[in-house]
Design a protein around this motif. Sequence first.
Motif, PDB file in Angstrom:
ATOM      1  N   MET A 199       4.203  16.561  51.132  1.00 50.78           N
ATOM      2  CA  MET A 199       2.978  17.096  50.530  1.00 50.78           C
ATOM      3  C   MET A 199       1.743  16.712  51.361  1.00 50.78           C
ATOM      4  O   MET A 199       0.849  17.525  51.546  1.00 50.78           O
ATOM      5  N   GLU A 200       1.731  15.484  51.891  1.00 47.72           N
ATOM      6  CA  GLU A 200       0.613  15.049  52.743  1.00 47.72           C
ATOM      7  C   GLU A 200       0.564  15.852  54.036  1.00 47.72           C
ATOM      8  O   GLU A 200      -0.504  16.042  54.613  1.00 47.72           O
ATOM      9  N   SER A 201       1.719  16.324  54.497  1.00 46.66           N
ATOM     10  CA  SER A 201       1.777  17.113  55.729  1.00 46.66           C
ATOM     11  C   SER A 201       1.261  18.531  55.522  1.00 46.66           C
ATOM     12  O   SER A 201       1.011  19.248  56.487  1.00 46.66           O
ATOM     13  N   GLY A 202       1.140  18.948  54.271  1.00 48.06           N
ATOM     14  CA  GLY A 202       0.580  20.266  53.995  1.00 48.06           C
ATOM     15  C   GLY A 202       1.506  21.229  53.276  1.00 48.06           C
ATOM     16  O   GLY A 202       1.166  22.403  53.105  1.00 48.06           O
ATOM     17  N   TYR A 203       2.669  20.762  52.837  1.00 48.52           N
ATOM     18  CA  TYR A 203       3.583  21.654  52.122  1.00 48.52           C
ATOM     19  C   TYR A 203       3.080  21.954  50.720  1.00 48.52           C
ATOM     20  O   TYR A 203       2.449  21.117  50.081  1.00 48.52           O
ATOM     21  N   ASP A 204       3.395  23.154  50.251  1.00 46.03           N
ATOM     22  CA  ASP A 204       3.068  23.551  48.885  1.00 46.03           C
ATOM     23  C   ASP A 204       4.173  23.142  47.922  1.00 46.03           C
ATOM     24  O   ASP A 204       3.930  22.938  46.739  1.00 46.03           O
ATOM     25  N   LEU A 205       5.391  23.037  48.450  1.00 48.59           N
ATOM     26  CA  LEU A 205       6.549  22.754  47.617  1.00 48.59           C
ATOM     27  C   LEU A 205       7.592  22.009  48.425  1.00 48.59           C
ATOM     28  O   LEU A 205       7.697  22.202  49.645  1.00 48.59           O
ATOM     29  N   HIS A 206       8.373  21.158  47.755  1.00 49.44           N
ATOM     30  CA  HIS A 206       9.404  20.335  48.391  1.00 49.44           C
ATOM     31  C   HIS A 206      10.704  20.626  47.652  1.00 49.44           C
ATOM     32  O   HIS A 206      10.794  20.366  46.452  1.00 49.44           O
ATOM     33  N   ILE A 207      11.698  21.192  48.351  1.00 52.23           N
ATOM     34  CA  ILE A 207      12.985  21.533  47.737  1.00 52.23           C
ATOM     35  C   ILE A 207      14.092  20.754  48.429  1.00 52.23           C
ATOM     36  O   ILE A 207      14.166  20.709  49.660  1.00 52.23           O
ATOM     37  N   ILE A 208      14.959  20.168  47.618  1.00 53.21           N
ATOM     38  CA  ILE A 208      16.073  19.385  48.153  1.00 53.21           C
ATOM     39  C   ILE A 208      17.285  20.277  48.351  1.00 53.21           C
ATOM     40  O   ILE A 208      17.621  21.097  47.495  1.00 53.21           O
ATOM     41  N   LYS A 209      17.926  20.122  49.514  1.00 55.41           N
ATOM     42  CA  LYS A 209      19.159  20.858  49.807  1.00 55.41           C
ATOM     43  C   LYS A 209      20.322  20.232  49.045  1.00 55.41           C
ATOM     44  O   LYS A 209      20.308  19.027  48.845  1.00 55.41           O
ATOM     45  N   PRO A 210      21.339  20.974  48.686  1.00 56.19           N
ATOM     46  CA  PRO A 210      21.471  22.413  48.904  1.00 56.19           C
ATOM     47  C   PRO A 210      20.524  23.192  47.985  1.00 56.19           C
ATOM     48  O   PRO A 210      20.286  22.814  46.851  1.00 56.19           O
ATOM     49  N   VAL A 211      19.998  24.283  48.520  1.00 54.86           N
ATOM     50  CA  VAL A 211      19.061  25.125  47.796  1.00 54.86           C
ATOM     51  C   VAL A 211      19.825  25.925  46.740  1.00 54.86           C
ATOM     52  O   VAL A 211      20.850  26.522  47.029  1.00 54.86           O
ATOM     53  N   ASP A 212      19.310  25.913  45.529  1.00 53.08           N
ATOM     54  CA  ASP A 212      19.901  26.684  44.449  1.00 53.08           C
ATOM     55  C   ASP A 212      19.391  28.125  44.541  1.00 53.08           C
ATOM     56  O   ASP A 212      18.179  28.359  44.650  1.00 53.08           O
ATOM     57  N   ALA A 213      20.319  29.083  44.529  1.00 52.54           N
ATOM     58  CA  ALA A 213      19.951  30.494  44.668  1.00 52.54           C
ATOM     59  C   ALA A 213      18.974  30.937  43.578  1.00 52.54           C
ATOM     60  O   ALA A 213      18.022  31.670  43.852  1.00 52.54           O
ATOM     61  N   GLY A 214      19.179  30.492  42.357  1.00 49.66           N
ATOM     62  CA  GLY A 214      18.280  30.860  41.265  1.00 49.66           C
ATOM     63  C   GLY A 214      16.870  30.334  41.477  1.00 49.66           C
ATOM     64  O   GLY A 214      15.885  31.035  41.238  1.00 49.66           O
ATOM     65  N   GLN A 215      16.774  29.096  41.957  1.00 48.11           N
ATOM     66  CA  GLN A 215      15.468  28.491  42.232  1.00 48.11           C
ATOM     67  C   GLN A 215      14.764  29.254  43.359  1.00 48.11           C
ATOM     68  O   GLN A 215      13.569  29.531  43.284  1.00 48.11           O
ATOM     69  N   LEU A 216      15.524  29.602  44.395  1.00 47.63           N
ATOM     70  CA  LEU A 216      14.954  30.345  45.516  1.00 47.63           C
ATOM     71  C   LEU A 216      14.465  31.717  45.057  1.00 47.63           C
ATOM     72  O   LEU A 216      13.379  32.149  45.420  1.00 47.63           O
ATOM     73  N   ARG A 217      15.253  32.377  44.254  1.00 51.13           N
ATOM     74  CA  ARG A 217      14.882  33.706  43.769  1.00 51.13           C
ATOM     75  C   ARG A 217      13.590  33.660  42.959  1.00 51.13           C
ATOM     76  O   ARG A 217      12.705  34.496  43.134  1.00 51.13           O
ATOM     77  N   LYS A 218      13.462  32.674  42.088  1.00 52.06           N
ATOM     78  CA  LYS A 218      12.231  32.521  41.301  1.00 52.06           C
ATOM     79  C   LYS A 218      11.038  32.294  42.217  1.00 52.06           C
ATOM     80  O   LYS A 218       9.960  32.839  42.000  1.00 52.06           O
ATOM     81  N   LEU A 219      11.252  31.475  43.227  1.00 48.80           N
ATOM     82  CA  LEU A 219      10.191  31.183  44.184  1.00 48.80           C
ATOM     83  C   LEU A 219       9.731  32.449  44.899  1.00 48.80           C
ATOM     84  O   LEU A 219       8.540  32.694  45.046  1.00 48.80           O
ATOM     85  N   LEU A 220      10.680  33.276  45.327  1.00 48.43           N
ATOM     86  CA  LEU A 220      10.344  34.504  46.042  1.00 48.43           C
ATOM     87  C   LEU A 220       9.624  35.504  45.142  1.00 48.43           C
ATOM     88  O   LEU A 220       8.751  36.236  45.582  1.00 48.43           O
ATOM     89  N   HIS A 221       9.998  35.525  43.885  1.00 49.11           N
ATOM     90  CA  HIS A 221       9.346  36.453  42.958  1.00 49.11           C
ATOM     91  C   HIS A 221       7.965  35.958  42.566  1.00 49.11           C
ATOM     92  O   HIS A 221       7.086  36.747  42.295  1.00 49.11           O
ATOM     93  N   ARG A 222       7.797  34.642  42.566  1.00 52.34           N
ATOM     94  CA  ARG A 222       6.508  34.075  42.217  1.00 52.34           C
ATOM     95  C   ARG A 222       5.604  34.001  43.444  1.00 52.34           C
ATOM     96  O   ARG A 222       4.542  34.567  43.469  1.00 52.34           O
ATOM     97  N   GLY A 223       6.091  33.295  44.471  1.00 55.05           N
ATOM     98  CA  GLY A 223       5.312  33.126  45.695  1.00 55.05           C
ATOM     99  C   GLY A 223       3.952  32.513  45.386  1.00 55.05           C
ATOM    100  O   GLY A 223       3.756  31.901  44.348  1.00 55.05           O
ATOM    101  N   ARG A 224       3.024  32.699  46.260  1.00 54.45           N
ATOM    102  CA  ARG A 224       1.664  32.183  46.030  1.00 54.45           C
ATOM    103  C   ARG A 224       0.855  33.302  45.390  1.00 54.45           C
ATOM    104  O   ARG A 224       0.797  34.401  45.896  1.00 54.45           O
ATOM    105  N   SER A 225       0.238  32.988  44.275  1.00 57.03           N
ATOM    106  CA  SER A 225      -0.598  34.013  43.626  1.00 57.03           C
ATOM    107  C   SER A 225      -1.846  34.207  44.473  1.00 57.03           C
ATOM    108  O   SER A 225      -2.470  33.260  44.915  1.00 57.03           O
ATOM    109  N   THR A 226      -2.175  35.457  44.686  1.00 58.41           N
ATOM    110  CA  THR A 226      -3.336  35.753  45.554  1.00 58.41           C
ATOM    111  C   THR A 226      -4.507  36.255  44.759  1.00 58.41           C
ATOM    112  O   THR A 226      -4.376  36.720  43.675  1.00 58.41           O
TER     113      THR A 226
END
Length: 137
Positions: free
Chosen positions: A110-137
């Motif tokens: 987070m200090e390096s500038g990340y918006d989110l930190h996800i631990i591997k293995p990546v869960d497909a459902g979590q990734l899908r939610k992230l892609l549908h949400r993304g950053r609100s503009t």
Amino acid sequence: SVELPCSTVTAEQPSVVRRILVIEDNFDVQQSLANLCRVWGHEVTTASNGGIGLQRALQLLPDLCLIDIGLPVMDGYEVAKRLRADPSGAKLFLVALTGYGDPEQRARAMESGYDLHIIKPVDAGQLRKLLHRGRST
């Protein structure tokens, strides 16, 4: 590797097509993430090390960057810091992908500038939610 429950992986046209950059040095993980995002209808570019990933992120300005922390040439922390220091990279949505889940690693991401930190293995459902949400503009 990416957790892929067969019943949840279906091809579809998303309401918003995201441009995604996957920076990951493990070829199998890189391809699994890229293929999954493509199946869901998104545009994906990949890079296998931090140096190339940084260049591609600044060139393409993707909607979302999935960045492994343990990268050759330049680690994921440095990639994020350099992206945030560049005016064109300052607003990119950065997601750290890592096998390290302890509070220190999360704080460092987070200090390096990340918006989110996800631990591997990546869960497909979590990734899908992230892609549908993304950053609100």
